[in-house]
Scaffold this motif. Structure first.
Motif, PDB file in Angstrom:
ATOM      1  N   VAL A 162       0.832  -1.204   0.000  1.00 50.74           N
ATOM      2  CA  VAL A 162       0.000   0.000   0.000  1.00 50.74           C
ATOM      3  C   VAL A 162       0.869   1.257   0.000  1.00 50.74           C
ATOM      4  O   VAL A 162       0.540   2.260  -0.639  1.00 50.74           O
ATOM      5  N   ALA A 163       2.000   1.189   0.703  1.00 41.13           N
ATOM      6  CA  ALA A 163       2.908   2.338   0.769  1.00 41.13           C
ATOM      7  C   ALA A 163       3.756   2.484  -0.488  1.00 41.13           C
ATOM      8  O   ALA A 163       4.461   3.486  -0.644  1.00 41.13           O
ATOM      9  N   GLY A 164       3.707   1.476  -1.364  1.00 37.35           N
ATOM     10  CA  GLY A 164       4.494   1.527  -2.590  1.00 37.35           C
ATOM     11  C   GLY A 164       5.968   1.269  -2.382  1.00 37.35           C
ATOM     12  O   GLY A 164       6.807   1.734  -3.165  1.00 37.35           O
ATOM     13  N   GLU A 165       6.318   0.499  -1.330  1.00 38.25           N
ATOM     14  CA  GLU A 165       7.708   0.215  -1.007  1.00 38.25           C
ATOM     15  C   GLU A 165       8.063  -1.219  -1.397  1.00 38.25           C
ATOM     16  O   GLU A 165       7.469  -2.170  -0.879  1.00 38.25           O
ATOM     17  N   PRO A 166       9.029  -1.416  -2.304  1.00 33.86           N
ATOM     18  CA  PRO A 166       9.461  -2.776  -2.647  1.00 33.86           C
ATOM     19  C   PRO A 166      10.176  -3.428  -1.462  1.00 33.86           C
ATOM     20  O   PRO A 166      10.858  -2.749  -0.687  1.00 33.86           O
ATOM     21  N   LEU A 167      10.005  -4.738  -1.310  1.00 34.19           N
ATOM     22  CA  LEU A 167      10.615  -5.448  -0.191  1.00 34.19           C
ATOM     23  C   LEU A 167      12.093  -5.696  -0.454  1.00 34.19           C
ATOM     24  O   LEU A 167      12.500  -6.051  -1.556  1.00 34.19           O
ATOM     25  N   GLU A 168      12.888  -5.517   0.591  1.00 33.84           N
ATOM     26  CA  GLU A 168      14.314  -5.811   0.559  1.00 33.84           C
ATOM     27  C   GLU A 168      14.768  -5.990   1.999  1.00 33.84           C
ATOM     28  O   GLU A 168      14.000  -5.782   2.938  1.00 33.84           O
TER      29      GLU A 168
END
Length: 237
Positions: A162-168
């Motif tokens: 939802v926040a538009g943050e790709p996982l890493e």
């Protein structure tokens, strides 16, 4: 469609969804309908929000829940659900757009849906100034999203989507998992009197001895973490 992608799409296109579609999304993701409305940028009807409650009772409840392990959380969630009044008829009509868009407004809506303000939230691993910064639209990190997702009862990857943050990989400072947040979700309809009752039950199942002062406490590792992909995050030491 992957569930994280479904939420990301909801945040972008949700204002065009009707109530039937929003309910489908809520059921698919095991989220309150109020949360899908908040993510979509739509107003949440008053009947889906918590009733007026004493803020001190809410803080006490939020804190005491955090002393339960996972088996105790499941028991407490069931107890809280039994306290909740019977559900009323579903909301009908056309949802109206809220005044603001963007992740900060979504996060504020998710917190409000549970009846919390920043002062009522339990200790998340984040300072209140950091949370206020997230709510004011400052840049958020995966570390911050992970820490706040637990008290909301959300899976971290859902909130990141939802926040538009790709996982890493990131340094994980979270202290509460989504199973704590699920109890808060179950408590949304509770009155002040119900919260006081639930506080006593939380103390009973956890065996906690209340001293009248805040005490730091770290619960056992969440079962979800054992199932996450290697390298998804790493816990700080």
């Amino acid at each position: 469609m992957p569930r994280a992608e479904m939420l990301s799409k909801l945040a972008i296109e949700g204002r065009r969804y009707d109530l039937a579609r929003l309910r489908e999304v809520a059921e698919e993701l095991d989220l309150p309908i109020a949360d899908t409305l908040a993510v979509a940028g739509l107003s949440v009807p008053a009947r889906l929000l918590p009733p007026p409650r004493d803020h001190r009772a809410l803080r006490e409840f939020a804190y005491r829940v955090t002393h339960c392990d996972h088996a105790q959380l499941a028991s407490l969630e069931a107890y809280v659900a039994r306290l909740a009044p019977a559900d009323v008829a579903q909301e009908d009509g056309v949802p109206t757009a809220s005044a603001e868009a963007g992740f900060a407004n979504i996060l504020a809506g998710l917190i409000r849906n549970r009846g919390f303000g920043v002062m009522e939230l339990p200790f998340t691993g984040l300072s209140r100034s950091t949370i206020n910064g997230m709510l004011s639209g400052r840049r958020h990190t995966l570390q911050q999203l992970k820490a706040i997702s637990g008290p909301l009862g959300w899976k971290f990857e859902y909130l990141a989507a939802v926040a538009g943050e790709p996982l890493e990989a990131f340094n994980d400072c979270s202290v509460l998992c989504r199973h704590v947040g699920k109890v808060y979700v179950a408590a949304i309809p509770l009155t002040t009197e119900h919260l006081i009752d639930a506080c006593a039950e939380a103390d009973r199942v956890s065996g906690r001895r209340y001293t009248g002062a805040w005490q730091p406490w770290a619960g056992p590792r969440c079962p979800d973490e054992a199932r996450q992909a290697p390298g998804e995050n790493r816990r700080s030491t």
